[in-house]
Scaffold this motif. Structure first.
Motif, PDB file in Angstrom:
ATOM      1  N   GLN A   1       0.794  -0.265 -22.989  1.00 36.03           N
ATOM      2  CA  GLN A   1      -0.331   0.497 -22.774  1.00 36.03           C
ATOM      3  C   GLN A   1      -1.224  -0.120 -21.495  1.00 36.03           C
ATOM      4  N   VAL A   2      -1.695   0.974 -20.794  1.00 33.72           N
ATOM      5  CA  VAL A   2      -2.555   0.465 -19.683  1.00 33.72           C
ATOM      6  C   VAL A   2      -3.663   1.255 -19.348  1.00 33.72           C
ATOM      7  N   GLN A   3      -4.700   0.761 -18.934  1.00 37.07           N
ATOM      8  CA  GLN A   3      -6.075   1.269 -18.708  1.00 37.07           C
ATOM      9  C   GLN A   3      -6.127   1.300 -16.972  1.00 37.07           C
ATOM     10  N   LEU A   4      -6.886   2.414 -16.843  1.00 38.79           N
ATOM     11  CA  LEU A   4      -6.923   2.815 -15.233  1.00 38.79           C
ATOM     12  C   LEU A   4      -8.288   2.948 -14.863  1.00 38.79           C
ATOM     13  N   VAL A   5      -8.814   2.454 -13.902  1.00 40.66           N
ATOM     14  CA  VAL A   5      -9.948   2.546 -13.554  1.00 40.66           C
ATOM     15  C   VAL A   5     -10.194   2.720 -11.950  1.00 40.66           C
ATOM     16  N   GLU A   6     -10.627   4.016 -11.648  1.00 41.85           N
ATOM     17  CA  GLU A   6     -10.782   4.438 -10.182  1.00 41.85           C
ATOM     18  C   GLU A   6     -12.018   3.959  -9.390  1.00 41.85           C
ATOM     19  N   SER A   7     -11.885   3.782  -8.433  1.00 34.14           N
ATOM     20  CA  SER A   7     -13.060   3.529  -7.499  1.00 34.14           C
ATOM     21  C   SER A   7     -13.100   3.953  -5.901  1.00 34.14           C
ATOM     22  N   GLY A   8     -14.015   3.938  -5.401  1.00 36.43           N
ATOM     23  CA  GLY A   8     -13.862   4.043  -3.911  1.00 36.43           C
ATOM     24  C   GLY A   8     -14.527   5.605  -3.344  1.00 36.43           C
ATOM     25  N   GLY A   9     -14.716   6.451  -4.460  1.00 39.75           N
ATOM     26  CA  GLY A   9     -15.145   7.807  -3.955  1.00 39.75           C
ATOM     27  C   GLY A   9     -16.553   7.713  -3.650  1.00 39.75           C
TER      28      GLY A   9
ATOM     29  N   ARG B   1     -10.952   5.549   1.002  1.00 44.77           N
ATOM     30  CA  ARG B   1      -9.823   4.594   0.388  1.00 44.77           C
ATOM     31  C   ARG B   1     -10.062   4.372  -1.144  1.00 44.77           C
ATOM     32  N   LEU B   2      -9.352   5.243  -1.783  1.00 46.33           N
ATOM     33  CA  LEU B   2      -9.415   5.174  -3.434  1.00 46.33           C
ATOM     34  C   LEU B   2      -8.572   4.022  -4.003  1.00 46.33           C
ATOM     35  N   SER B   3      -9.319   3.474  -4.827  1.00 47.65           N
ATOM     36  CA  SER B   3      -8.517   2.299  -5.673  1.00 47.65           C
ATOM     37  C   SER B   3      -8.247   2.840  -7.069  1.00 47.65           C
ATOM     38  N   CYS B   4      -7.218   2.160  -7.501  1.00 44.79           N
ATOM     39  CA  CYS B   4      -7.127   2.334  -9.210  1.00 44.79           C
ATOM     40  C   CYS B   4      -6.629   1.064  -9.467  1.00 44.79           C
ATOM     41  N   ALA B   5      -7.373   0.631 -10.303  1.00 42.57           N
ATOM     42  CA  ALA B   5      -7.282  -0.834 -10.969  1.00 42.57           C
ATOM     43  C   ALA B   5      -6.486  -0.561 -12.366  1.00 42.57           C
ATOM     44  N   ALA B   6      -5.421  -1.376 -12.687  1.00 41.77           N
ATOM     45  CA  ALA B   6      -4.916  -1.179 -13.933  1.00 41.77           C
ATOM     46  C   ALA B   6      -4.719  -2.550 -14.590  1.00 41.77           C
TER      47      ALA B   6
ATOM     48  N   GLY C   1      -3.539  -5.012 -18.028  1.00 42.13           N
ATOM     49  CA  GLY C   1      -2.293  -5.417 -18.508  1.00 42.13           C
ATOM     50  C   GLY C   1      -1.209  -5.861 -17.872  1.00 42.13           C
ATOM     51  N   ARG C   2      -0.042  -6.549 -18.274  1.00 39.76           N
ATOM     52  CA  ARG C   2       0.751  -7.077 -17.410  1.00 39.76           C
ATOM     53  C   ARG C   2       2.012  -6.371 -17.131  1.00 39.76           C
ATOM     54  N   THR C   3       2.022  -5.015 -17.572  1.00 37.38           N
ATOM     55  CA  THR C   3       3.154  -4.399 -17.396  1.00 37.38           C
ATOM     56  C   THR C   3       2.904  -3.328 -16.229  1.00 37.38           C
ATOM     57  N   PHE C   4       2.158  -3.261 -15.335  1.00 38.27           N
ATOM     58  CA  PHE C   4       1.831  -2.249 -14.280  1.00 38.27           C
ATOM     59  C   PHE C   4       3.143  -2.125 -13.506  1.00 38.27           C
ATOM     60  N   SER C   5       3.912  -2.933 -13.165  1.00 35.83           N
ATOM     61  CA  SER C   5       5.025  -2.724 -12.365  1.00 35.83           C
ATOM     62  C   SER C   5       5.920  -2.019 -12.956  1.00 35.83           C
TER      63      SER C   5
ATOM     64  N   THR D   1      -2.185   8.754   2.159  1.00 35.93           N
ATOM     65  CA  THR D   1      -1.006   7.658   2.062  1.00 35.93           C
ATOM     66  C   THR D   1      -1.271   7.154   0.721  1.00 35.93           C
ATOM     67  N   ILE D   2      -0.111   7.010  -0.290  1.00 33.38           N
ATOM     68  CA  ILE D   2      -0.160   6.234  -1.546  1.00 33.38           C
ATOM     69  C   ILE D   2       0.281   4.960  -1.261  1.00 33.38           C
ATOM     70  N   SER D   3      -0.223   3.946  -1.943  1.00 38.09           N
ATOM     71  CA  SER D   3       0.567   2.710  -2.012  1.00 38.09           C
ATOM     72  C   SER D   3       0.359   1.941  -3.232  1.00 38.09           C
ATOM     73  N   ARG D   4       0.981   0.833  -3.347  1.00 38.15           N
ATOM     74  CA  ARG D   4       0.785  -0.122  -4.653  1.00 38.15           C
ATOM     75  C   ARG D   4       0.919  -1.383  -4.280  1.00 38.15           C
ATOM     76  N   ASP D   5       0.068  -2.290  -5.095  1.00 35.26           N
ATOM     77  CA  ASP D   5       0.407  -3.689  -5.021  1.00 35.26           C
ATOM     78  C   ASP D   5       0.615  -3.971  -6.448  1.00 35.26           C
ATOM     79  N   ASN D   6       1.805  -4.360  -6.754  1.00 37.00           N
ATOM     80  CA  ASN D   6       2.117  -4.724  -8.245  1.00 37.00           C
ATOM     81  C   ASN D   6       1.350  -6.146  -8.507  1.00 37.00           C
ATOM     82  N   ALA D   7       1.631  -6.989  -7.806  1.00 35.83           N
ATOM     83  CA  ALA D   7       0.944  -8.268  -7.943  1.00 35.83           C
ATOM     84  C   ALA D   7      -0.497  -8.093  -8.145  1.00 35.83           C
ATOM     85  N   LYS D   8      -1.184  -7.243  -7.699  1.00 36.07           N
ATOM     86  CA  LYS D   8      -2.585  -6.963  -8.068  1.00 36.07           C
ATOM     87  C   LYS D   8      -3.057  -5.871  -8.726  1.00 36.07           C
ATOM     88  N   ASN D   9      -2.072  -5.183  -9.448  1.00 34.62           N
ATOM     89  CA  ASN D   9      -2.111  -4.231 -10.639  1.00 34.62           C
ATOM     90  C   ASN D   9      -3.032  -3.230  -9.795  1.00 34.62           C
TER      91      ASN D   9
END
Length: 122
Positions: free
Chosen positions: A1-9, A19-24, A26-30, A69-77
């Motif tokens: 399970q993962v919880q998602l929190v958006e910011s940047g609006g 620039r919108l960010s979504c922080a997840a 848990g340890r399974t984001f990747s 542009t969408i991107s992700r950083d799995n190390a930072k969830n």
């Protein structure tokens, strides 16, 4: 399970950027494909962009191609939506979503954030 929190609006003039960010959590984001959707007042929620779990593939709605542009950083969830050349019609609540099997513009995503408001003034 993962919880998602958006910011940047926020509020920006036409032609500007956000620039919108979504922080997840848990340890399974990747293991999750991630997407961004938006919903304007009185309209149905629509796909904006998605990125596969390994970030090898990205997908965009025609209305945002070349501007977002969408991107992700799995190390930072974290998953990012960089929005440039914004237009008034981009005004909406933007939602981050995640799913283990779906990366498409259609179909279900199991997990959703609470949304962040983006308003573009003309």
């Amino acid at each position: 399970q993962v919880q998602l929190v958006e910011s940047g609006g926020g509020l920006v003039q036409a032609g500007g950027s956000l620039r919108l960010s979504c922080a997840a959590s848990g340890r399974t984001f990747s293991t999750y494909h991630m997407g961004w959707f938006r919903q304007a007042p009185g309209k149905e929620r629509k796909f904006v962009a998605s990125i596969t779990r390994s970030a090898l593939n990205t997908y965009y709605a025609d209305s945002v191609k070349g501007r977002f542009t969408i991107s992700r950083d799995n190390a930072k969830n974290t998953v990012i939506l960089q929005m440039n050349s914004l237009k008034p019609e981009d005004t909406a609540v933007y939602y981050c979503a995640g799913d283990r099997t779906n990366w498409r513009s259609t179909g279900k995503y199991d997990y959703w954030g609470q949304g962040t408001q983006v308003t573009v003034s003309s």
